[in-house]
Structure formats: structure tokens, C-alpha cells
Design a protein around this motif. Structure first.
Motif, PDB file in Angstrom:
ATOM      1  N   ASP A 215       6.417  10.404   8.455  1.00  0.00           N
ATOM      2  CA  ASP A 215       6.956   9.170   9.034  1.00  0.00           C
ATOM      3  C   ASP A 215       8.483   9.197   9.102  1.00  0.00           C
ATOM      4  O   ASP A 215       9.080   8.664  10.046  1.00  0.00           O
ATOM      5  CB  ASP A 215       6.501   7.951   8.213  1.00  0.00           C
ATOM      6  N   LEU A 216       9.132   9.824   8.122  1.00  0.00           N
ATOM      7  CA  LEU A 216      10.598   9.915   8.119  1.00  0.00           C
ATOM      8  C   LEU A 216      11.099  11.142   8.883  1.00  0.00           C
ATOM      9  O   LEU A 216      12.311  11.332   9.018  1.00  0.00           O
ATOM     10  CB  LEU A 216      11.115   9.970   6.675  1.00  0.00           C
TER      11      LEU A 216
ATOM     12  N   LEU B  19      16.734   7.020   2.232  1.00  0.00           N
ATOM     13  CA  LEU B  19      16.153   7.882   3.262  1.00  0.00           C
ATOM     14  C   LEU B  19      15.447   6.982   4.252  1.00  0.00           C
ATOM     15  O   LEU B  19      14.566   6.217   3.890  1.00  0.00           O
ATOM     16  CB  LEU B  19      15.142   8.862   2.642  1.00  0.00           C
ATOM     17  N   LYS B  20      15.852   7.093   5.518  1.00  0.00           N
ATOM     18  CA  LYS B  20      15.239   6.241   6.528  1.00  0.00           C
ATOM     19  C   LYS B  20      15.234   6.947   7.869  1.00  0.00           C
ATOM     20  O   LYS B  20      15.915   7.950   8.055  1.00  0.00           O
ATOM     21  CB  LYS B  20      15.964   4.902   6.613  1.00  0.00           C
TER      22      LYS B  20
ATOM     23  N   GLU C  68       0.847  -1.191   0.000  1.00  0.00           N
ATOM     24  CA  GLU C  68       0.000   0.000   0.000  1.00  0.00           C
ATOM     25  C   GLU C  68       0.886   1.246   0.000  1.00  0.00           C
ATOM     26  O   GLU C  68       1.517   1.575   1.004  1.00  0.00           O
ATOM     27  CB  GLU C  68      -0.931   0.013   1.211  1.00  0.00           C
ATOM     28  N   ALA C  69       0.932   1.921  -1.128  1.00  0.00           N
ATOM     29  CA  ALA C  69       1.784   3.102  -1.270  1.00  0.00           C
ATOM     30  C   ALA C  69       1.212   4.276  -0.483  1.00  0.00           C
ATOM     31  O   ALA C  69      -0.008   4.412  -0.332  1.00  0.00           O
ATOM     32  CB  ALA C  69       1.929   3.473  -2.742  1.00  0.00           C
TER      33      ALA C  69
ATOM     34  N   ALA D  70       8.536  -0.760   0.764  1.00  0.00           N
ATOM     35  CA  ALA D  70       7.545  -1.368   1.666  1.00  0.00           C
ATOM     36  C   ALA D  70       7.897  -1.147   3.137  1.00  0.00           C
ATOM     37  O   ALA D  70       7.012  -1.074   3.994  1.00  0.00           O
ATOM     38  CB  ALA D  70       7.419  -2.859   1.361  1.00  0.00           C
ATOM     39  N   ASP D  71       9.201  -1.032   3.449  1.00  0.00           N
ATOM     40  CA  ASP D  71       9.616  -0.873   4.854  1.00  0.00           C
ATOM     41  C   ASP D  71       9.579   0.586   5.320  1.00  0.00           C
ATOM     42  O   ASP D  71      10.037   0.904   6.418  1.00  0.00           O
ATOM     43  CB  ASP D  71      11.011  -1.458   5.062  1.00  0.00           C
ATOM     44  N   GLY D  72       9.049   1.487   4.480  1.00  0.00           N
ATOM     45  CA  GLY D  72       8.927   2.889   4.867  1.00  0.00           C
ATOM     46  C   GLY D  72      10.106   3.753   4.455  1.00  0.00           C
ATOM     47  O   GLY D  72      10.053   4.978   4.600  1.00  0.00           O
ATOM     48  N   THR D  73      11.171   3.124   3.946  1.00  0.00           N
ATOM     49  CA  THR D  73      12.314   3.900   3.466  1.00  0.00           C
ATOM     50  C   THR D  73      12.048   4.412   2.055  1.00  0.00           C
ATOM     51  O   THR D  73      11.089   3.995   1.397  1.00  0.00           O
ATOM     52  CB  THR D  73      13.597   3.052   3.464  1.00  0.00           C
TER      53      THR D  73
END
Length: 423
Positions: A147-148, A422-423, A137-138, A403-406
């Protein structure tokens, strides 16, 4: 600004062109023609009076020499001089009124511009790249930014108001890296970099066509005649205002970074989240000055130059030709470049590339000569975003998310960023 000769010689063509723009300006054009006729009649009368004045002036020494009484002639000459002054003043007033009315008339669309009522009738020219299909889910870029912890519109709203943003950490570095990537790429492609003022005066905004029609849309500095620039197009295109250039120097190609400031009047409720529609945003602008016979070839090249940075970033996009009903006020022809935004599930404008022909140059009085003996001719001016930086950052965040938010950093930005993630 349109040439009065074009309006005078082809009024029906101009009226039809305005109707293609979804504007009925018949009454305004008729007013311009009426003033023009009155102004030319007064000019003719004044010239006739001046000829009479010159003829009598030549006779006065002879009359004096022969002992004639010139007192009556001198009274008549004074009356004639007063009439000439009145005519000259009236002519100046009519010229100013005519100029003001013409300044509200938009440019005539080029014959290759598709005729249409609004953006729904713009014509797609080409596409590059395929929109990414996600197996997760993008998220929208504003959620990725939160989130980052790289975008903070809430604190910006506290400091300034709505439609502003704080960039933080790698977010700020990404914005800065995109600016440098754009400038480096365009200068390597033959553009001269300039770093312009972020404030411009009334004459500059009139010169590029923002004034008088869009004056209320600009941010004015109180108690001055200065405005925050809506785009680097304004200061950079005005760089050569009131100059005569050497023909062999054309085309002149500039690229410029600037912050841009727009009130976004009429956009209430649109794109209220994220980086798409801000009151302040960064942009790299491309500006060209060229000879008239080359301007449409230069428009294609300029559009390709703007496309090239998207291709290097690996961002899918399309190019559309704006129809007459969606064309910008000063433009004779415009291509929009639209980048794919997953959160919108559609293409979103990231650049407009326009040929203004001699519309801006007539206001600016930017001319050229091929040789010293030639009559100075107006240049054609062009510009295009190369590109809007905030929208580019938004497109990177959405198209390169994982998918892991990065977020993966596009390869061409890794050396500038010092990281590939970017994380």
C-alpha cells in the motif's frame, strides 16, 4: 568439534547428551571409539619401532669402527623404516576418518539448558513491553509495504525468484537506517565494527560448524570452493582462525553487517509472504571471543546487547531458552529473542544468541595465552543477531502502523530517516 578426550573418557555421558538432543548417535560414537583405540595402538607400535630404530642407529657407527659387517643390519633397518612409514600412513588415515566422524557430532548442551523434545518445550525467561492493542483492523507488513509502495516482491520474483524482495523509496531508506542504527548502537557499546566478505571458503564454513552437516543448505559459487555466507558469523568468527591471541585482549567483541543467503531447505510453504523467511536478507551480527571462565557471563551480556536495540525501538519481545531438542548444532546454550508480530498474533524469532564454548574454537584453532610461557588454550566463541534487519523492518511496519495507512517512524530512527512518518 568435540574433544576426543571427552568422548573417550565419558562415552555414556556423550551418548546421553545426544539423546537429549533427540538424536541417537550411539553407533557413531562407538565407531569413533573403535577407531581411536586402533589409532592409539598403531601409534604405540610406531613409537616402539622408532625407539628400536634409534637404538640401532646409534650402534651402527660403533659396528663400522670395529669392522663388523653391517649389511644385514642395514637391510633390517630398511624393513623397519618401511614398516614405520606404513604405520604412520595408516595412523594418518585413521585420524582423518576419526575427525570426519567427530565433525558430525553436535555440541554437548550445557547443564543449564532445559531438556525437551522440540520448540514447544523451550522455556520463556522474560518479556519486555506490551503488545499493542489496535482500535482498527491492523494489516500485515506485506500489505503495508504494498500500500505504501515500499516493498515489491512481485518484481523481485521476476528478476530472481520467490523469497526475494525489492525495497523502494522510504522502504529502502528504512532498511538502511535500521542497519546504521544497529551498528552505531553496538559500536557505542564497545563492539568493533568490521565489514566482512560475503563469500567464504570450505574451511571457514567447517570452522563455524555449517559443514559438513549443512553443506547442502548453502549457496555454492559454481566451479569454486566459495559459498555465499548464511550469516556474518562465518567470516567474522574465522577472522582469528589459526591464531594465538593475547589473554589480556579478551574478550574481543565484533559487530558486522552483511547480506545473508540461505536456501531455507525444509521450509516449503512456511512464511511465503513478507520479510520473515527470505533467501537473501540483511543482518547485523555480534561475535565474541573470550576466556572459558567468562563465557556464560558474556552470553548474558551479548543477549542484553541484542535486547537493547529492541528496547530503543520500542518493540515488544520475549527471551526464551532453547531446550535440548531445539538447540542449534554447534551451540552449547542458546537464547532466542522473539519480537511481537501482530499479523502472526505471536512472537517471532529475531535473534539467536549462543555460546559455543570451545566447539568452534577447536575446529578453528583459535587459542590464547596469558603469558609467553603458558600453554595455549582454546577460547570460547559466542555470537548473536543484533538484529535480523528485515524482520525488524517488518516488526516496525506492523507495530507502528496507523489507522490512516501511514506508519510512524520510531523516535530513534527519525534523524536517520529524515522523517517521522511513512506515507
Amino acid at each position: 568439534m568435540l574433544d576426543i578426550k571427552v568422548i573417550r573418557n565419558n562415552p555414556e555421558m556423550v551418548k546421553a547428551a545426544m539423546k537429549n538432543r533427540q538424536m541417537n548417535l550411539d553407533n557413531e560414537i562407538d565407531k569413533i571409539l573403535k577407531i581411536d583405540e586402533e589409532r592409539r595402538n598403531i601409534l604405540q607400535e610406531a613409537e616402539s619401532m622408532k625407539a628400536q630404530q634409534n637404538a640401532v642407529s646409534k650402534k651402527i657407527p660403533e659396528m663400522k669402527k670395529s669392522g663388523e659387517d653391517i649389511s644385514k643390519v642395514m637391510v633390517e633397518m630398511k624393513e623397519l623404516s618401511d614398516k614405520i612409514s606404513e604405520k604412520t600412513k595408516l595412523q594418518s588415515e585413521l585420524e582423518a576418518k576419526q575427525r570426519d566422524l567427530i565433525s558430525w557430532i553436535p555440541n554437548i548442551p550445557n547443564e543449564t539448558v532445559p531438556i525437551g523434545k522440540d520448540d514447544s518445550e523451550n522455556v520463556e525467561i522474560r518479556r519486555w513491553g506490551e503488545p499493542r492493542k489496535f482500535d482498527f483492523e491492523a494489516k500485515a507488513h506485506w500489505d503495508i509495504g504494498k500500500d505504501l509502495d515500499i516493498l515489491d516482491p512481485e518484481r523481485a520474483a521476476k528478476v530472481t525468484g520467490a523469497r526475494f524482495n525489492f525495497y523502494k523509496g522510504l522502504g529502502a531508506k528504512l532498511e538502511r537506517s535500521v542497519i546504521n542504527f544497529f551498528l552505531n548502537t553496538h559500536t557505542q557499546n564497545g563492539y568493533t565494527e568490521v565489514f566482512p566478505p560475503f563469500l567464504a571458503n570450505d574451511d571457514s564454513l567447517f570452522g563455524t560448524g555449517q559443514f559438513p552437516k549443512f553443506k547442502e543448505d548453502e549457496f555454492k559459487v559454481e566451479n569454486t570452493n566459495l559459498y555465499l555466507v548464511p550469516t556474518a558469523e562465518v567470516p567474522v568468527t574465522n577472522f582469528h582462525r589459526n591464531e594465538i591471541l593475547e589473554g589480556e585482549s579478551l574478550p574481543i567483541k565484533y559487530c558486522a553487517y552483511s547480506a545473508c543467503f540461505r536456501s531455507e531447505a525444509g521450509s516449503a510453504g512456511r512464511d511465503t509472504r513478507g520479510l520473515i523467511r527470505q533467501h537473501q536478507f540483511n543482518k547485523v551480527e555480534l561475535v565474541k571471543l573470550c576466556k572459558p571462565e567468562n563465557s556464560y557471563e558474556e552470553l548474558e551480556k551479548l543477549t542484553n546487547d541484542a535486547e537493547r536495540v529492541l528496547q530503543l525501538l520500542g518493540l515488544p519481545y520475549r527471551v526464551v531458552a532453547l531446550c535440548t531438542g531445539d538447540a542449534t548444532f554447534s551451540s552449547a546454550k542458546t537464547y532466542d529473542i522473539e519480537v511481537w508480530m501482530p499479523s502472526y498474533n505471536r512472537y517471532v524469532e529475531i535473534s539467536s544468541c549462543s555460546n559455543f564454548e570451545d566447539y568452534q574454537a577447536r575446529r578453528l584453532q583459535v587459542r590464547y595465552k596469558d603469558s609467553a610461557k603458558d600453554k595455549a588454550k582454546l577460547v570460547h566463541t559466542l555470537n548473536g543477531s543484533g538484529l535480523a534487519v528485515g524482520r525488524t523492518v517488518a516488526a516496525i511496519l506492523e507495530n507502528y502502523q496507523n489507522a490512516d495507512g501511514t506508519v510512524t517512524v520510531p523516535e530513534v530512527l527519525v534523524s536517520l530517516m529524515g522523517t517521522n512518518i511513512l506515507k
